[in-house]
Scaffold this active site. Structure first.
Site, mmCIF file in Angstrom:
data_model
loop_
_atom_site.group_PDB
_atom_site.id
_atom_site.type_symbol
_atom_site.label_atom_id
_atom_site.label_comp_id
_atom_site.label_asym_id
_atom_site.label_seq_id
_atom_site.Cartn_x
_atom_site.Cartn_y
_atom_site.Cartn_z
ATOM 1 N N GLN A 145 -53.453 56.050 29.149
ATOM 2 C CA GLN A 145 -54.727 55.834 28.461
ATOM 3 C C GLN A 145 -55.807 55.324 29.394
ATOM 4 O O GLN A 145 -56.996 55.347 29.053
ATOM 5 C CB GLN A 145 -54.539 54.861 27.301
ATOM 6 C CG GLN A 145 -54.267 53.429 27.725
ATOM 7 C CD GLN A 145 -53.903 52.507 26.567
ATOM 8 O OE1 GLN A 145 -52.857 52.658 25.954
ATOM 9 N NE2 GLN A 145 -54.787 51.567 26.265
ATOM 10 N N CYS A 151 -54.999 53.227 22.693
ATOM 11 C CA CYS A 151 -53.569 53.324 22.404
ATOM 12 C C CYS A 151 -53.291 53.910 21.032
ATOM 13 O O CYS A 151 -52.336 54.654 20.823
ATOM 14 C CB CYS A 151 -52.921 51.949 22.516
ATOM 15 S SG CYS A 151 -53.647 50.725 21.392
ATOM 16 N N HIS A 288 -51.659 46.469 19.997
ATOM 17 C CA HIS A 288 -51.303 47.670 20.747
ATOM 18 C C HIS A 288 -50.473 48.592 19.857
ATOM 19 O O HIS A 288 -49.650 48.125 19.068
ATOM 20 C CB HIS A 288 -50.506 47.264 21.988
ATOM 21 C CG HIS A 288 -50.301 48.368 22.984
ATOM 22 N ND1 HIS A 288 -51.320 49.160 23.451
ATOM 23 C CD2 HIS A 288 -49.173 48.816 23.611
ATOM 24 C CE1 HIS A 288 -50.840 50.035 24.326
ATOM 25 N NE2 HIS A 288 -49.533 49.848 24.429
ATOM 26 N N ASN A 305 -44.608 54.086 25.800
ATOM 27 C CA ASN A 305 -45.932 53.493 25.970
ATOM 28 C C ASN A 305 -46.903 54.540 26.512
ATOM 29 O O ASN A 305 -46.514 55.677 26.802
ATOM 30 C CB ASN A 305 -45.833 52.278 26.911
ATOM 31 C CG ASN A 305 -46.948 51.278 26.688
ATOM 32 O OD1 ASN A 305 -47.928 51.549 26.001
ATOM 33 N ND2 ASN A 305 -46.825 50.104 27.287
#
Length: 336
Positions: A145, A151, A288, A305
């Site tokens: 990102q 996110c 997040h 992630n």
């Protein structure tokens, strides 16, 4: 120069002068800054970044020298950021998330007949001892990102990508940038590009407009004007549910497909490998969004992630069982 940096320099100067900076530390910094192609505004900022790096390096070494820790930490792209800067640049604002959660509780579950059937079959499953959707080919590559708090769009795109694979047997990268540009107040959504947003709003948007592919609408890590027209732009989720806040419910959901999860990632910056349990469980702030792709036989959650493959275990993390880092707080699954 950023006022925060200037103030930090003034506060750190006595520490800089007093600190014994070894040759090893300087070599480590030079190697790291070259590897990450760091360019600073001026010598003042460079000095500040060096001091932040040395402080982070010291903490990393102390952590890894403790045999009682269940995870290791390492230098990475965040190693010249203070904890406050990391939160500011990479994570969503927790007060912003709290505000969103109050405002969109009605959006969390989008029901139809198919959805209700899916819930019933999911809840009656015999849970597998472990599951990892990567081994089934249902998870796209790890993305990055960058310095944009987007996110939420990566988590939403990822959960749709995996469901599309399970349903249509095609692994396609969807466009996070479309979500960043188009899931906006002007289109009726309380999401704000690089400042933060909400995965469920992405699902609502995509159900009406469709989400296009990454190659057609590439990611650029800044918010631009929405470059999509019409209502037939690719994959459209039909229904989704919010997962109840228990480990068994999340495991049950993961037996059906990957799940979009919200977490407190305030302390995740330097994670490298192992079972992570470093969150302050008494002060969880959801900031997040990531993708849960499974769990292992010990009940550790497997997390995808969006901070590149350079972070963590090739972009992934193993999170300790139960509600570690708030993982059970607010989770979404596409069901049809």
């Amino acid at each position: 120069m950023n006022k925060l940096i200037l103030l930090s320099i003034i506060m750190l100067m006595p520490l800089c002068l007093a600190q014994d900076i070894s040759v090893e530390k300087l070599l480590a910094y030079n190697k790291w800054s070259s590897q990450h192609q760091r360019v600073y505004l001026n010598e003042h900022e460079k000095l500040f970044r060096q001091m932040v790096f040395f402080e982070n390096l010291q903490k990393i070494q102390e952590h890894n020298n403790n045999p009682n820790n269940t995870y290791s930490v390492h230098l990475n792209q965040f190693s010249d950021m203070t904890k406050e800067e990391f939160a500011e640049k990479i994570l969503m604002k927790s007060d912003f998330v709290d505000h969103l959660m109050k405002g969109i509780s009605q959006e969390a579950t989008h029901n139809d007949t198919n959805n209700n059937e899916t819930q019933l079959s999911s809840n009656s499953l015999t849970l597998a001892d472990s599951i990892d959707w990567r081994t089934k080919g249902a998870v796209t590559s790890v993305k990055n990102q960058g310095g944009c708090g987007s996110c939420w769009s990566f988590s939403a795109a990822a959960v749709m990508e995996s469901f599309n694979f399970i349903q249509n047997k095609a692994l396609v990268d969807f466009s996070e940038q479309q979500l960043v540009d188009c899931v906006i107040p002007a289109n009726g959504y309380n999401s704000y590009g690089c400042n933060g947003g909400w995965p469920v709003q992405c699902l609502d948007y995509a159900s009406k407009v469709g989400i296009t592919t990454l190659d057609k609408y590439p990611y650029v890590a800044v918010q631009n004007n929405c470059n999509v027209t019409g209502t037939n732009n690719g994959f459209k989720p039909k229904s989704w549910i919010q997962i109840p806040n228990t480990s068994n419910d999340l495991k049950s959901a993961l037996n059906f497909s990957p799940v979009s999860v919200l977490v407190d990632a305030s302390t995740w910056g330097n994670y490298y490998s192992g079972i992570y349990n470093g969150c302050d469980q008494l002060h969880i702030s959801l900031n997040h969004a990531v993708l849960a792709v499974g769990y292992d036989q010990q009940g550790n959650w497997i997390i995808k992630n969006s901070w590149s493959t350079y972070w963590g275990e090739n972009g992934y993390m193993r999170l300790a069982p139960n509600n570690t880092c708030g993982i059970l707080s607010y989770n979404l699954q596409v069901t049809a």
